[in-house]
Design an enzyme around this catalytic site. Sequence first.
Site, PDB file in Angstrom:
ATOM      1  N   HIS A 138     -53.325  67.024 -75.562  1.00 42.56           N
ATOM      2  CA  HIS A 138     -52.000  67.536 -75.204  1.00 42.56           C
ATOM      3  C   HIS A 138     -51.198  67.689 -76.492  1.00 42.56           C
ATOM      4  CE1 HIS A 138     -47.832  67.324 -73.689  1.00 42.56           C
ATOM      5  NE2 HIS A 138     -48.307  67.667 -72.514  1.00 42.56           N
ATOM      6  N   ASP A 213     -53.549  57.893 -76.047  1.00 41.98           N
ATOM      7  CA  ASP A 213     -52.551  58.584 -75.239  1.00 41.98           C
ATOM      8  C   ASP A 213     -52.923  58.331 -73.780  1.00 41.98           C
ATOM      9  OD1 ASP A 213     -51.057  60.324 -73.716  1.00 41.98           O
ATOM     10  OD2 ASP A 213     -51.501  62.113 -74.899  1.00 41.98           O
ATOM     11  N   GLN A 216     -51.763  60.168 -68.892  1.00 39.14           N
ATOM     12  CA  GLN A 216     -52.431  60.550 -67.641  1.00 39.14           C
ATOM     13  C   GLN A 216     -53.367  59.460 -67.132  1.00 39.14           C
ATOM     14  OE1 GLN A 216     -51.496  63.110 -66.031  1.00 39.14           O
ATOM     15  NE2 GLN A 216     -50.393  64.227 -67.620  1.00 39.14           N
ATOM     16  N   LYS A 239     -44.377  59.682 -65.690  1.00 38.53           N
ATOM     17  CA  LYS A 239     -45.688  59.933 -65.082  1.00 38.53           C
ATOM     18  C   LYS A 239     -46.205  58.693 -64.345  1.00 38.53           C
ATOM     19  CE  LYS A 239     -46.894  63.227 -68.724  1.00 38.53           C
ATOM     20  NZ  LYS A 239     -46.475  64.445 -68.012  1.00 38.53           N
ATOM     21  N   CYS A 386     -49.255  72.749 -71.967  1.00 42.53           N
ATOM     22  CA  CYS A 386     -49.010  72.126 -73.276  1.00 42.53           C
ATOM     23  C   CYS A 386     -50.309  71.587 -73.878  1.00 42.53           C
ATOM     24  CB  CYS A 386     -47.967  71.016 -73.173  1.00 42.53           C
ATOM     25  SG  CYS A 386     -46.307  71.623 -72.808  1.00 42.53           S
TER      26      CYS A 386
END
Length: 464
Positions: A138, A213, A216, A239, A386
Site C-alpha cells: 500500500h 504494516d 489489514q 480499520k 492506493c
Amino acid sequence: MSARPNAAATAVSVAESADPCCAAPLPVLGRDVTVPLVTGGEVTYAALDYAASAPALQRVWDDVAAYAPYYGSVHRGAGYLSQLSTDLFENSRVTVAEFLDCRPGDQVVFTRSTTDSLNLLARVVPADCEVFVFETEHHASLLPWQDARVTYLNAPRTPAQAVETLERALADRDPYGPALVCVTGASNVTGELWPVKELAAAAHAHGARIVLDAAQLAPHHPVSVQELDVDWVAFSGHKLYAPFGSGVLAGRSDWLQEAEPYLAGGGASRKVARRADGGVDVEWHTTAARHEAGSPNVIGVYSIASACKALTEAGFDQLVAREQHLIDTVRAGLAEVPEVKVLSLFGDDAPRVGVISFVVEGWNSSHFAAALSAEYGIGVRDGLFCAHPLVRTLLGSEAQDPGECGAPEAAPGERSLNAIRVSFGAGTPDEHVERFVGAVKELVRDGAQWKYRTEDGRCVPDRG
C-alpha cells in the site's frame, strides 16, 4: 464505564456457538441504516468496504460515550478529569501492548494512522539505513522512505518466492550498515496473508530489522510481535472498528529514542531553557511522549483500546472461522460467474482475510461499483486502492501505464485501469455477502437498470 452487558453477551454467544460459521456478527454502528435506491424504495445498507474503514463496534461507541462526560486534558492537568483522562490514555497504551503481545521494553506510540506511523518510523531510521520494500505494498508503506536508500522488490508470485526475493536482496547489501524491511501482513488488494514470520527471520539473519504494516491484518487475525518476531508493528484504529483518527506504532525503542522528535512541541519536550546567547536548549522525553507532541487524541486512543479488548474477548479463533465462512461464500459465488476474474498474487489456495478484488469482463469497474450502490444498496470500493503498482501488475499492465484511483474513464489512447474490491469482517452479517453475490450475478446477466454518467471523475446515476 466498566459495565458492558451488550459486549459481554456478544462475546459469550460467539464463544459458546457450536458452529462458529453461524455465530452472530459483532454489533456495529450503522447495521440498521437504510439507504434509497435509484430504482425506488429503500434497503438496509450493506457496508462491504471494511478495508477502507470498518464501521465502529457498538462496544467502542458505548465505551467512548460513557467516558465523554469525563473528558479532560492529558498529562499536564491537576484536576480530577485531567488525571482520569491521563490514566485512561496510559492504560490504553498498556492494552494495545497486550493486544500486540509486545516485548518488555517495547514502546507504543500513538499516531494518527498507519500512514502516520510509517512516516514516523521513516523519520527516525538512521541516516545511512537501507530500506527494502516490495512493490506490492500500500502507498502508506511504499512511499514514506523517499529520504532513505530504497530497494524496491518485484511482486512475488508465491510466499516462498517473497522470502527468496528478500533474501537475495539482503545478501547483496552492505552488511555493516543498518537496514529495514517493510512488509504488509495482509494485502489490501487481494486479502492474501504474507509470510511475515519467515520474512522476519530472513531479515534478522542478514542483520536487518522489519516493520509490519498490520492495517489489514490486525482487524482479522491476532498479531503477536513476539511470535512473528517483528521489530515494529503499525496499524490504524479506523480499520480496527475504532473511529476518531488514531493509529499505533509499536516496537523497539532505540531508534525512536535516538532520533529527533517527529513533531517538536509541548509534550515531546522534557525541559526547555534559554541560553545566554539567546538560543534555546531542549531536553526531549525518552518515552513514547517524545513523538506525541501536542494534545493527544484521547478519544481516538481510548477507542482503539476498547476495540482491542472487544476483539480479544470475542475470540479470534471464532472470528477467523466465521470470516472464513464469508470468504468462502463470496469466492464460491464469484466463481460461478465466468465474466468475473478475481485478482490474486499467490493463487486460489492462499490463506486470506476478507478482502477480495476483481474485474468483470465488459464492465468498467467504477460503473459496476456505482450500480451495486445505486441499485442494490451495497457499498464497495473501486479504483487502484492506493496500491497502484500492485493492481497494475495484477491487471497485466505495464508499470508506466496511466491510471487514476476511481477514474471510470481513461484519456483517449490510454488504458482504463481499475478494479472492484469487496471487504468485510467481524460486523458483517451473512445477508450482506449473499446480497452482494446475487447482485453481481444479476448485473452480469441482465445489465444495469439505470443510466450512468461521469461526474467529477466518478460514475454516478444519471438523474437528469
